[in-house]
Design an enzyme around this catalytic site. Structure first.
Site, mmCIF file in Angstrom:
data_model
loop_
_atom_site.group_PDB
_atom_site.id
_atom_site.type_symbol
_atom_site.label_atom_id
_atom_site.label_comp_id
_atom_site.label_asym_id
_atom_site.label_seq_id
_atom_site.Cartn_x
_atom_site.Cartn_y
_atom_site.Cartn_z
ATOM 1 N N HIS A 198 0.816 -1.213 0.000
ATOM 2 C CA HIS A 198 0.000 0.000 0.000
ATOM 3 C C HIS A 198 0.856 1.273 0.000
ATOM 4 O O HIS A 198 0.342 2.362 -0.269
ATOM 5 C CB HIS A 198 -0.991 0.010 1.169
ATOM 6 C CG HIS A 198 -0.378 0.216 2.526
ATOM 7 N ND1 HIS A 198 -0.108 -0.798 3.402
ATOM 8 C CD2 HIS A 198 0.011 1.356 3.170
ATOM 9 C CE1 HIS A 198 0.399 -0.320 4.524
ATOM 10 N NE2 HIS A 198 0.482 1.004 4.401
ATOM 11 N N ASP A 232 0.041 -7.712 1.201
ATOM 12 C CA ASP A 232 0.441 -6.318 1.396
ATOM 13 C C ASP A 232 1.970 -6.193 1.425
ATOM 14 O O ASP A 232 2.539 -5.521 2.284
ATOM 15 C CB ASP A 232 -0.168 -5.740 2.671
ATOM 16 C CG ASP A 232 -0.036 -4.219 2.725
ATOM 17 O OD1 ASP A 232 0.079 -3.594 1.646
ATOM 18 O OD2 ASP A 232 -0.026 -3.658 3.838
ATOM 19 N N SER A 258 4.822 2.335 7.899
ATOM 20 C CA SER A 258 4.466 1.202 7.037
ATOM 21 C C SER A 258 5.665 0.738 6.224
ATOM 22 O O SER A 258 6.340 1.537 5.574
ATOM 23 C CB SER A 258 3.336 1.598 6.084
ATOM 24 O OG SER A 258 2.151 1.814 6.788
#
Length: 524
Positions: free
Chosen positions: A254, A289, A370
């Site tokens: 993402h 992901d 992230s």
């Protein structure tokens, strides 16, 4: 021979001059020195002390009286002051007690005489408010009778409480300030005198233990990168780390999702030393992901991937990344839970939402973390930070940390990253069933309806071969109970295609264990 300076009134009281020990005084139980009791003589008022002088051996003629009466002449003695029962106090000597003599007549000088007693040689006397010098003349009156001189006690000047209290406070404050300043000024000297080591100004860095947070951070930070994606739809930032020394990096899907398929999009990687490199996408998968990037740099220092299956709740961890664009940020915490079913990223028309069998931690994870590493006490990567919990229960990287962060286990990262590097695509394991999201009973139920043209149980798939039918309820996987469809999905995806799992299944009123060999499906 006394001088005018010596001719001062000498007030004497036993309670004020207790340090003096004249002959004829007695010590009281309280430590004060007192006179022997005189039963027949009342105590004289404290303001006056009468002094009696004995008559000299050869009587001398009285001196002529002055034309005007002297100020402060002695008045006749009252019954409270009988003659001869007073202190004899020559200045500079120790006071002595003169016992009363019945042969001594009363003071012959009275108001009618209008003249003071004649002074005698060597003894000072005082007038009201003043001190007279010694007079060398005769020491007796006209009849040769000793006479009495009254010494008036001088009032002692004292400061009132209104002055004393502020002065005491000021003195105490000044003493305290002076003590503090003095202690600071002499601190180095005291340390030197005590033999204590003093760190010199500008001393070099102190080495830290490898297992400390500072030691872990020092080993990990050079291999952590900041990632910025600039495209037609805007910019995005995140973190990543060196996976291999020949330029391969790993991050979340993402983080670089908007760069896929956009020719004008650029991915810039910033290393710990501040150098920048443009990166390209090697492969990506929305199901896990994860994404792998490549930079044209050799000789990088990779981070080691640990065994996430050996992690237990309570293990200390360190999260490293660039939250909110702040590169090189380190936060600490523990592993607070395992096997959390988490959906990360955002589902789009092209990609399904990722399902992660996540490691939960209370280390602060914020937007920008992230793709960064979650490392253990040995500095090994046990997960990739991917999501945080946000009230009222949504999972995203939009808000800030509330102490519930989630990381993709490192064993999953290893398998998927290897697939992406080798083939550019990844696969995930399946059992070949559709689950009923409307079911609310115990366990999870296999759907009984066709969904989007797909059968509830895939023909000749792993579940059908194991004897699982539409409507069956799966209660546990490998002995771990499941109560939600996402729990079963992430538990299966945490395995590897070809692995065999054991499902506890209920069909109607009967329950049984079935062994299922996992098949694989390509990821999106």
């Amino acid at each position: 021979m006394t001088t005018p300076e010596d001719a001062q009134p000498v007030p004497v009281r036993a309670d004020e001059d207790a340090e003096r020990t004249p002959a004829g005084l007695f010590a009281s139980p309280s430590g004060r020195r007192e006179l022997p009791p005189t039963p027949s003589t009342p105590e004289a008022p404290p303001v006056d002390i009468a002094v009696t002088h004995p008559a000299p051996a050869p009587p001398a003629p009285a001196r002529p009286a002055p034309a005007q009466p002297a100020v402060g002449a002695s008045a006749p003695l009252s019954p409270q002051h009988p003659p001869g029962s007073h202190w004899s106090v020559p200045h500079g000597s120790v006071p002595t007690f003169a016992p009363p003599s019945p042969s001594v007549p009363a003071n012959p000088y009275g108001p009618a005489a209008q003249q003071p007693p004649a002074p005698w040689a060597g003894v000072p006397y005082a007038t009201t408010g003043t001190t007279a010098a010694a007079d060398p003349g005769p020491s007796t009156g006209p009849s040769g009778v000793p006479h009495t001189v009254v010494l008036h006690r001088k009032r002692r000047r004292t400061l009132s409480a209104a002055w004393v209290v502020p002065l005491v406070v000021i003195a105490l404050a000044a003493g305290a300030v002076g003590g503090v300043l003095g202690s600071r000024l002499t601190e180095d000297d005291r340390l030197a005198d005590a033999g204590l080591p003093i760190a010199p100004v500008g001393a070099g860095p102190v080495e830290r233990e490898p297992g400390s947070v500072a030691g872990i951070a020092a080993g990990v930070l050079p291999s952590v990168v900041s990632i910025q994606v600039d495209g037609p739809d805007g910019s995005a930032t995140g973190s990543g780390f060196v996976l291999r020394g020949d330029g391969y990096l790993v991050t979340n899907n993402h983080v670089i999702a908007q760069a896929d398929g956009a020719a004008s999009t650029t991915i810039t990687v910033t290393f710990g030393d501040g150098s920048e490199q443009e990166a390209s996408i090697v492969g990506r998968t929305a199901d896990y992901d994860l994404a792998v990037l490549k930079v044209d740099v050799e000789g990088l220092t990779p981070l080691l991937l640990g065994d996430s299956d050996s992690v237990v709740v309570g293990d200390p961890v360190v999260a490293v990344g660039a939250p909110l664009g702040l590169a090189g940020t380190v936060t600490t915490g523990i592993v607070s839970a395992l096997n959390r079913p988490v959906s990360a990223g955002e589902a789009t028309e092209e990609d399904d939402q990722a399902f992660i069998n996540a490691i939960q931690t209370d280390a602060a994870i914020n937007p920008g973390n992230s793709g960064g590493p979650l490392v253990n006490a040995a500095g090994e990567v046990i997960g990739i930070n991917s999501a945080i919990a946000q009230p009222p229960g949504s999972l995203s990287m939009v808000g800030g940390s509330i102490g519930l962060g989630f990381a993709i286990p490192s064993n999953q990262v290893r398998r998927t990253a290897d697939q992406l590097i080798e083939t550019g695509r990844a696969t995930y394991p399946i059992i070949g069933v559709l689950l009923d999201q409307r079911y609310t009973g115990e366990g999870v139920q296999v759907s009984t309806d066709v969904q989007d043209g797909r059968q509830p149980v895939t023909a000749d798939g792993p579940a059908e071969r194991a004897g699982i039918h539409p409507g069956d309820v799966i209660l546990a996987i490998d002995g771990r109970p499941v109560t939600d469809p996402d729990e079963l999905i992430v538990a299966i995806r945490a395995r590897t295609p070809g692995d065999t799992i054991v499902l506890h299944v209920r069909s109607g009123s009967s329950e049984r264990d079935v062994r299922v060999k996992l098949d694989e499906s390509p990821t999106d």
